[in-house]
Design an enzyme around this catalytic site. Structure first.
Site, short mmCIF file in Angstrom:
data_model
loop_
_atom_site.label_atom_id
_atom_site.label_comp_id
_atom_site.label_asym_id
_atom_site.label_seq_id
_atom_site.Cartn_x
_atom_site.Cartn_y
_atom_site.Cartn_z
N GLU A 276 35.44 -14.63 75.12
CA GLU A 276 34.02 -15.10 75.18
C GLU A 276 33.80 -16.41 74.42
OE1 GLU A 276 34.91 -11.91 74.55
OE2 GLU A 276 34.41 -11.25 76.56
N HIS B 216 40.27 3.29 82.05
CA HIS B 216 40.79 2.71 80.80
C HIS B 216 40.03 3.31 79.64
CE1 HIS B 216 42.28 0.10 77.77
NE2 HIS B 216 41.19 -0.63 77.67
N ASP C 242 41.29 -11.00 77.94
CA ASP C 242 40.26 -10.30 77.19
C ASP C 242 39.88 -11.16 75.97
OD1 ASP C 242 38.58 -8.31 76.30
OD2 ASP C 242 40.17 -6.95 75.66
#
Ligand SMILES: *[C@@H]1O[C@H](CO)[C@@H](O)[C@H](O)[C@H]1NC(C)=O
Ligand SMILES: *[C@@H]1O[C@H](CO)[C@@H](O)[C@H](O)[C@H]1NC(C)=O
Ligand SMILES: *[C@@H]1O[C@H](CO)[C@@H](O)[C@H](O)[C@H]1NC(C)=O
Ligand SMILES: *[C@@H]1O[C@H](CO)[C@@H](O)[C@H](O)[C@H]1NC(C)=O
Ligand SMILES: *[C@@H]1O[C@H](CO)[C@@H](O)[C@H](O)[C@H]1NC(C)=O
Ligand SMILES: *[C@@H]1O[C@H](CO)[C@@H](O)[C@H](O)[C@H]1NC(C)=O
Ligand SMILES: *[C@@H]1O[C@H](CO)[C@@H](O)[C@H](O)[C@H]1NC(C)=O
Length: 918
Positions: free
Chosen positions: A503, A657, A500
């Site tokens: 980016e 989630h 996660d």
């Protein structure tokens, strides 16, 4: 939309005009800025290519660029992505480069051209070299380079070898090779006819099918400066799909749409760049379908306008374009994934239901959630923990004080036949006491981190406070990552990783010291239409140094490189298949990870948008995709969450989630009625897993999408073009979820075909139209297409259990009484089972009241027991049913035949017949 012949005329005129003008082309040294009035008459607003993309120019600024400045002929409001008809646009005769030389050899054509008119951007490339390579008979690669120096090139496609390139290359002999240039500079490369400009003419090219249909043709101003590269091409039609990651409908509107691509930690929203970059589209042409990839890792604008035409505008690298000839739509995705890489084969357990919450806080709470699901009989295969397991949010540590016994938790998950996935963020804390945090200490020692200009690690801020980031372009990074993941795995036996914030996302814009506003890498002369119009917003400075290049060039690749390192680390640590789920993604991502659509919210709109999000990733060769069921942000209501579990049960990647700011939303939270509905939907999923696994196998081997838009299966039915409220699994199953509150029925489109209700076997009376289907609180509509044999299995509460239960076959007959299907089986976790022949492939065929099985390959010796066969679509009740020539018991209701005690092995040929006794 204009008809094709109109388009052709416009293009011919354009071409003629260019050729005429080129005769009188000015001396390259002379830069002329006066614009001929006639050259501004380009035949309507739709053909205006923006010459001043950074804002609304004054007439003088525009004309100083040698462009035309005129108000639109038909003013119109901005499109949803904010575009209007440009006032400043390229004149017809805008010639930036003049062709100097053209040459060709087998499977290769080359144009050399020289700058004749400087662009308005700094550092124009003077001499360009455009290479046209026959990558294969159905893939053409166009690369336009700086002829004098190297520029950044995306390094990672596994399959960059060109058939026609270099010495000793062996392009399989083809009737038309590139030798005969002939008149008009036309080269035939496999399926493609490439026409190149001739010496003295403006640089120009066109690619058509060998059957004549034009696919793309360069037009509208060509710019090749250091930090702004722009190429416009015509489109064969205004029907195109792809260009992601993007929230919105499936088809990209050609009504002045801008898609900006630049990996960014941004919650999913329309008309902004999101977590991934996939500059690939599939478009219709007069013969079928073709695909185009613009391989760039720099920030991009893609503009689609009604001409129809498309503009690629990027701020670095080279032009690197792949064309895929199709012509069937499925052939395009196969050709695309052949070039960018085929999807990894997931472990079987990954097909089960996944559950996570950002705020379990303790191992005990995590365990309590699993217990709650058990209590309601809800299947679950994978339990996840977010970063709350880690001490001070430092990855690869466990917080025994606060979180409790994570080691024991992992053990217990395994003892239940389940698997465990943990969050692995890429930001490495640099603020622990030296000697206490190996990931940082080892990284410093190996000099693994992304560097700032002073040669020290660039420092930003994420969950653990200040952090640095591994440079996954560093040749040692794989070893580093495997070491720290492996050492942690010796304690906490996790089975997969969730990568996660990759980016890269940083809470400090640029770095803890900001960025250098004067550095053209941080603030380039042009910034595409990305969120905030700032490259390093919520990320790191783009002057950051990687081994391969600056962060400016590497940024959008980072998530792919991290996922790759994680995937290979996990394979070598566990010696078995693993599951990596990544938020950031890039072209080719499917080879190493799946994807979830990021930080969505618990709204009905988000639920709807999860469908196109999954479908577009499937077209990009990233099939293992889903969205957070019930939404990540915002508290989902019981009704929304119940409906969302029904839909999410059929995501390829099915996970609930939830954010730490929300109340719990696991399927056990909303009482018995909701839990019963979720149980039912998930048991249906588990029943269908042999079919889903078979589809994932085909995706691994051919790149076929697993979850499919209806248009993919019915490309000639124009009513399927925009359908994103329904989707299919492969060619056989159609899902029509409820996507709005307080509904007990849903409008569903059925393409012209035979369709049966999956649960009852009742035939849908009409097709080729929209049908209203009942959908009570606990129902999601699932239909099976006549003509399919769907392999199924008795469901268990985990796949560990269900894999040992008997298989079922569902035979749905078409109007000719025929059906076909396949089953792929292996042990579900060993590496390279297909490649090593440790699998079974069984084909099924039904004709004339007989189902035959043909085991085509038997290399796996686990459970293959078949217990029962169901046949949908029989006209008459059979008088006898036989398995391998022996009569067996059966039941018949309405048009459905149940054969409950088939008792054969799927590993051996067998037949089932129904009808008269002879
Ligand atoms: C394109 O967008 C304009 C402005 O929003 C609208 O008026 C027009 O109807 C649209 N055209 C098509 C073909 O959708
Ligand atoms: C978790 O549960 C165990 C057994 O019930 C108990 O001993 C332990 O104290 C609990 N841990 C925490 C952190 O609550
Ligand atoms: C992916 O990881 C493998 C194993 O560490 C490595 O050999 C390969 O170079 C990596 N690929 C890329 C594109 O970094
Ligand atoms: C969600 O519910 C929790 C617990 O009831 C509450 O604290 C929080 O404010 C709610 N969030 C929103 C956005 O309504
Ligand atoms: C499969 O069937 C055979 C024969 O009926 C039986 O012996 C075996 O236990 C079954 N295997 C499983 C996994 O059910
Ligand atoms: C079905 O299998 C039986 C036993 O192997 C065989 O005798 C028979 O010919 C088969 N029937 C058909 C229609 O293939
Ligand atoms: C198929 O077989 C399974 C297990 O033997 C059984 O539970 C199930 O009810 C059967 N289904 C049908 C439709 O006969």
């Amino acid at each position: 939309m204009s008809s094709l012949s109109d388009l052709l005329m416009v293009r011919l005129c354009l071409l003629l005009w260019l050729l005429v003008k080129s005769v009188a082309a000015p001396d390259p040294a002379v830069v002329t800025m006066t614009v001929d009035d006639a050259a501004c008459d380009i035949g309507g607003d739709d053909w205006r290519f923006d010459c001043f993309p950074q804002g609304t120019p004054a007439q003088t600024e525009c004309e100083a660029r040698g462009c035309c400045w005129r108000p639109p002929l038909k003013p119109r409001p901005p499109s949803p992505s904010g575009l209007t008809v440009p006032e400043c646009y390229f004149p017809l005769d805008y010639q930036s480069y003049r062709t100097q030389a053209v040459s060709s050899s087998r499977g290769h054509g080359q144009v050399k051209a020289t700058l004749t008119k400087g662009s308005p951007y700094p550092r124009d490339v003077r001499n360009i070299q455009a290479d046209f390579f026959a990558h294969s008979t159905n893939v053409l690669n166009i690369q336009i380079r700086d002829a004098d120096r190297e520029r950044w090139e995306v390094p990672l496609l596994h399959n960059r070898r060109h058939c026609g390139r270099g010495q000793g290359s062996a392009w399989p002999g083809h009737a038309h090779s590139g030798h005969e240039m002939g008149a008009g500079n036309v080269l035939t490369f496999g399926d493609f006819l490439v026409t190149l400009s001739k010496p003295g003419q403006p640089f120009w090219f066109q690619v058509a099918r060998t059957t004549g249909e034009i696919l793309i043709e360069s037009t509208g101003g060509f710019i090749y400066s250091d930090q702004l590269l722009q190429l416009s091409t015509t489109l064969a039609s205004s029907l195109l799909y792809g260009l992601g990651e993007r929230r919105g409908g499936l088809a990209v509107s050609a009504n002045w749409t801008r898609v900006a691509l630049w990996n960014r930690d941004h919650h999913p929203k329309e008309n902004t760049n999101l977590y991934g970059t996939h500059p690939f589209y599939i478009a219709r042409d007069a013969r079928g379908w073709h695909g185009v990839l613009f391989l760039s890792s720099n920030a991009l604008d893609v503009i689609v306008q009604p001409a129809p035409a498309l503009t690629w505008r990027t701020i670095g690298g080279i032009f690197d374009i792949y064309l895929f000839s199709g012509p069937e739509i499925w052939a395009v995705t196969r050709q695309y994934t052949e070039v960018v890489g085929r999807p990894f084969m997931p472990p079987y357990w990954a097909l089960g239901f996944h559950l996570c919450w950002q705020r379990y806080g303790t191992a005990n709470n995590t365990r309590a959630t699993m217990d709650r699901l058990r209590k309601f009989g809800i299947p679950q295969d994978v339990q996840w923990n977010d970063i709350d397991y880690a001490k001070g949010a430092r990855v690869f540590t466990t917080d025994t004080e606060k979180f409790g016994n994570q080691v024991g938790l992992a053990g217990e998950i395994h003892s239940r036949g389940m698997h465990y996935i943990i969050m692995v963020d890429c930001g490495i804390s640099n603020n622990a006491t030296p000697g206490t945090y190996q990931p940082y200490d080892l990284g410093r020692q190996m000099e693994i981190f992304i560097k700032d200009l002073d040669g020290q690690p660039l420092v930003g801020r994420v969950w653990p406070g200040t952090t640095v980031w591994p440079d996954f372009t560093n040749g040692q990074s794989g070893r580093y990552w495997r070491k720290i993941a492996g050492d942690f795995h010796k304690k906490v036996a996790f089975d997969g990783a969730w990568v996660d914030m990759n980016e890269i996302s940083s809470f400090a814009d640029g770095s803890v010291h900001g960025c250098d506003e004067k550095n053209p890498l941080d603030v380039p002369p042009y910034i595409p239409g990305i969120a905030d119009r700032e490259l390093y917003k919520h990320s790191i400075c783009h002057h950051g140094r990687h081994a391969a290049s600056s962060h400016y060039n590497v940024h959008s690749l980072y998530g792919l490189l991290e996922a790759n390192a994680t995937y290979h680390a996990m394979l070598s640590i566990r010696g078995k298949r693993t599951l990596v789920i990544s938020r950031s993604s890039f072209v080719g991502q499917g080879q190493v990870s799946g994807h979830w659509s990021g930080d969505n919210s618990g709204t009905w709109h988000d639920m709807h948008m999860s469908i196109p999000a999954m479908l577009q990733m499937n077209l990009f060769g990233v099939p293992f995709t889903g969205s957070d069921i019930c939404g990540f942000f915002l508290n989902a209501t019981e009704e929304l969450c119940t409906r969302w579990h029904q839909l999410g049960a059929f995501y390829v990647f099915s996970r609930n989630h939830n954010s730490d700011t929300c109340r719990p939303q696991d399927p056990g939270q909303f009482g018995p009625a909701s839990a019963a509905s979720t149980r039912k939907a998930l048991l249906t999923r588990y029943t269908l897993l042999p079919y889903l696994y078979t589809l994932l196998f085909y995706s691994h081997v051919y790149g076929d999408p697993v979850a499919r838009p209806l248009f993919f299966q019915y490309p000639d039915d124009s009513r399927t073009q925009d359908i994103d409220r329904q989707f299919m699994w492969g060619p056989a199953l159609l899902f029509s979820p409820i996507l709005e509150p307080k509904q007990t029925s849903v409008l569903a489109y059925f393409p012209r075909d035979v369709w049966f209700d999956f649960y009852s076997g009742r035939r849908v009376p009409r097709s080729g139209q929209v049908v209203r289907l009942p959908a009570q609180y606990d129902v999601i509509n699932v239909h099976v297409r006549g003509g399919s044999v769907v392999p199924m299995q008795s469901p268990g509460l985990t796949t560990t259990v269900s894999r040992e239960l008997p298989f079922w076959l569902l035979v749905a007959l078409d109007d000719d009484g025929e059906a076909k299907g396949q089953l792929y089986v292996d042990d579900g976790e060993s590496l390279d089972t297909y490649e090593r022949g440790l699998y079974n492939m069984v084909k099924f065929e039904t004709q004339k009241n007989t189902l035959w099985s043909k085991p085509e390959f038997i290399g796996y010796h686990g459970n293959m027991n078949l217990s029962n066969v169901t046949v949908f679509g029989l006209q008459d009740m059979p008088t006898d049913v036989q398995v391998n020539g022996e009569s067996v018991i059966y039941q018949f209701y309405d048009t459905v035949l149940y054969i409950p005690q088939v008792k054969v092995s799927l590993a051996k040929p067998f037949n089932v017949t129904w009808g008269g006794s002879e």
